[in-house]
Design an enzyme around this catalytic site. Structure first.
Site, PDB file in Angstrom:
ATOM      1  CG  ASP A   1      -0.370  -0.460   2.498  1.00  0.00           C
ATOM      2  OD1 ASP A   1       0.631  -1.188   2.498  1.00  0.00           O
ATOM      3  OD2 ASP A   1      -0.931  -0.083   3.544  1.00  0.00           O
TER       4      ASP A   1
ATOM      5  CD  GLU B   1       8.386   1.771   6.304  1.00  0.00           C
ATOM      6  OE1 GLU B   1       7.589   0.873   6.603  1.00  0.00           O
ATOM      7  OE2 GLU B   1       8.030   2.891   5.923  1.00  0.00           O
TER       8      GLU B   1
END
Length: 573
Positions: A333, A535
């Protein structure tokens, strides 16, 4: 063991269900949450929905109503421009909510003071120092749900689970589904098998309670799941421990999870190009058609960009919201994978019309794993049934998704004339665009090792342009979305490495090692230059984190650390 309870799918026990609790209660979602988001009380929309209430939702709502503020759905400008409203909301939040993270408790004793002996074989001193710090980070990322959550669930959006778990870090304060596979890889490399088993048992509990594994353990994530890697978590933990009870506890949950992914509306019937054969394939399809609570403002902005009025949603508006939530279910996403052809505009998202190659490869892998586990537990009927299911899915992937000339498995797009895909067999066309996920079927074992198909896939990847100095990006399209170029995501690197190892042959092994070494070097260099584990990273700049998307890049980070430790051990780096 004889056929018995381990051979039967769990039947969800809804007595433990938590839903619409905390600040995501309907009374508060379209009032307090919407107002706080539109007034930018917090720069991150997720902050407000992670804050526990100090009183029941009805009492908080009554206090909010007494403020006499405008409707944030119809008078957006007032919330965006009126400083007094902003100050009023800040004071209200300080009174009626508590800080994010107060629904969690620290865990001690699960992570030992010293890493396993194999760490001593790391020759590069900087790599060794980093690896040691990654081991120590498990202490910082291991949490458990605070006892008070179960005592009064209406105050919290946190879903109770019985055991400790590992969070990604930063804004991601809860355990996430597909992140946990890569976390578990790192835990096993760290000899933290008990913690890995805790995570498996939590996921089995979630299936028992909700019928599936939610995206994460929050009320606002129950409406969707994430890439189904639970069977792979079970497989690697079982292979590490040799404990058959791992299979006995997990198999009933896996059977129930498989049913979740292979039932309508997630599963659709698909026509072959000549119309002679039908196949069953699955898609991401969230049970949600309003703005996501954790991204309320962002989803309303997307709706406005599409020409919709969020205050008066139509069927098309609700479909947009469903596609946004379904894109979040994918874990990607967002990405141009889910957008209209040649578009970089998020408002053109069409996730529910996509039959992803990787999702169906993961389900093929789940079916093979279930058959293997069932065979080990003497569940002969289950083993036979899932062997047949895996065979049928592989035939579907070969017939519809595999392009022998391109050497990759393409996502499939449901014809727009077939609507939501629920009325009957749908027609599909391949989305002939390069994404690294087009090669994830190699990870799932869809191609036989050493086969012509596997060799064609390896050659195609080498020619794809995806191999870059800083790692493999999520696409070759720069859209501003975080799951596109130039972002390098650890799970993509890890799945590709094992996929090419599975493919067999010297060329595939060399490719796997190149991706592994590139990723470890990128993550190490970034840690050396910034002191943080991000991340995601940048495929063109070594030593730099990635960016884009709905929130600022974050550190921690569960899957980054897990993939790194796994690859360092696997390749003896």
């Amino acid at each position: 063991m004889a056929q018995g309870d381990a051979c039967v799918a769990l039947t969800p026990d809804t007595t433990g269900v938590v839903g619409n609790d905390g600040i995501t209660n309907p009374l508060l979602l379209n009032t307090l949450v919407a107002g706080v988001d539109e007034a930018l009380v917090f720069p991150d929309s997720k902050t407000i929905v992670d804050m526990p209430l100090t009183a029941p939702p009805s009492e908080v709502y009554a206090a909010y109503a007494e403020l006499g503020l405008p409707d944030p759905l119809t008078d957006i400008e007032a919330f965006q421009t009126n400083a007094t409203i902003n100050e009023t909301l800040q004071e209200f939040v300080a009174t009626w909510l508590t800080e994010p993270g107060t629904d969690l408790a620290n865990v001690t004793g699960l992570v030992g003071p010293n890493p396993p002996e194999w760490f001593e074989t790391i020759e590069d001193p900087n790599l060794k120092r980093w690896a040691d710090s990654l081991y120590e980070a498990w202490n910082l990322l291991t949490r458990q749900v605070a006892p008070n959550v179960s005592m009064d669930t209406q105050l919290y959006t946190m879903l109770p689970v019985p055991n400790p778990f590992v969070v990604p870090g930063a804004r991601f304060r809860e355990v996430y589904y597909w992140d946990s596979f890569f976390v578990i890889q790192g835990l096993l490399a760290s000899n933290l098998t008990t913690l890995a088993e805790n995570i498996l048992d939590n996921f089995a509990y979630l299936v028992q309670t909700y019928g599936h594994i939610p995206n994460g353990i929050r009320t606002y994530y129950i409406n969707r799941s994430q890439p189904p890697l639970f069977s792979e978590m079970v497989r690697i933990v079982y292979e590490a421990s040799g404990d058959e009870s791992v299979l006995e506890r997990a198999l009933p949950a896996l059977l129930a999870e498989h049913a979740y992914w292979t039932s309508a509306p997630k599963q659709v019937e698909v026509l072959s190009p000549d119309g002679s054969t039908t196949y069953n394939l699955s898609r991401y399809y969230a049970d949600w058609d309003t703005p996501r609570p954790e991204s309320f403002r962002e989803d309303q902005e997307t709706a406005r960009k599409a020409g919709f009025d969020p205050a008066a949603p139509t069927a098309a508006t609700r479909q947009l919201y469903r596609d946004l939530a379904s894109g979040a279910e994918s874990g990607w996403d967002y990405s141009t994978r889910w957008l209209a052809e040649n578009s970089t505009d998020l408002s053109t998202i069409r996730t529910t019309r996509v039959l992803p190659a990787d999702l169906n490869a993961f389900l093929y892998q789940m079916e093979r794993n279930i058959a293997t586990f069932a065979d080990a537990l003497a569940c002969a009927d289950v083993a036979d049934r899932f062997d047949a299911a895996a065979k049928a899915r592989r035939e579907a992937l070969d017939a519809l998704s595999w392009d022998p000339a391109a050497g990759q498995w393409y996502d499939l797009i449901i014809d727009a004339e077939d609507g939501d895909g629920l009325a009957g067999p749908v027609s599909v066309a391949p989305n002939a665009v390069v994404f690294p996920s087009n090669w994830f079927p190699l990870y799932a074992g869809v191609a036989e090792a050493g086969s012509v198909q596997a060799a064609a896939a390896v050659a195609a990847f080498n020619a794809s342009g995806l191999l870059m100095e800083g790692g493999v990006p999520a696409s070759l399209v720069e859209s501003g979305q975080q799951w596109d170029y130039p972002n390098v995501w650890p799970p993509i690197q890890g799945l590709l490495v094992q996929g090419f190892r599975n493919a067999g042959g010297a060329e595939a092994e060399a490719l796997a090692q190149t991706i592994a070494e590139t990723y470890v070097n990128q993550a190490l260099r970034t840690w050396e230059e910034t002191g943080a584990n991000f991340e995601k990273f940048n495929s063109t700049l070594v030593g730099r984190p990635g960016g884009g998307g709905e929130y600022a890049v974050v550190t921690g980070f569960g899957w980054t650390n897990g993939v790194a430790l796994h690859l360092i051990q696997q390749y003896d780096l």
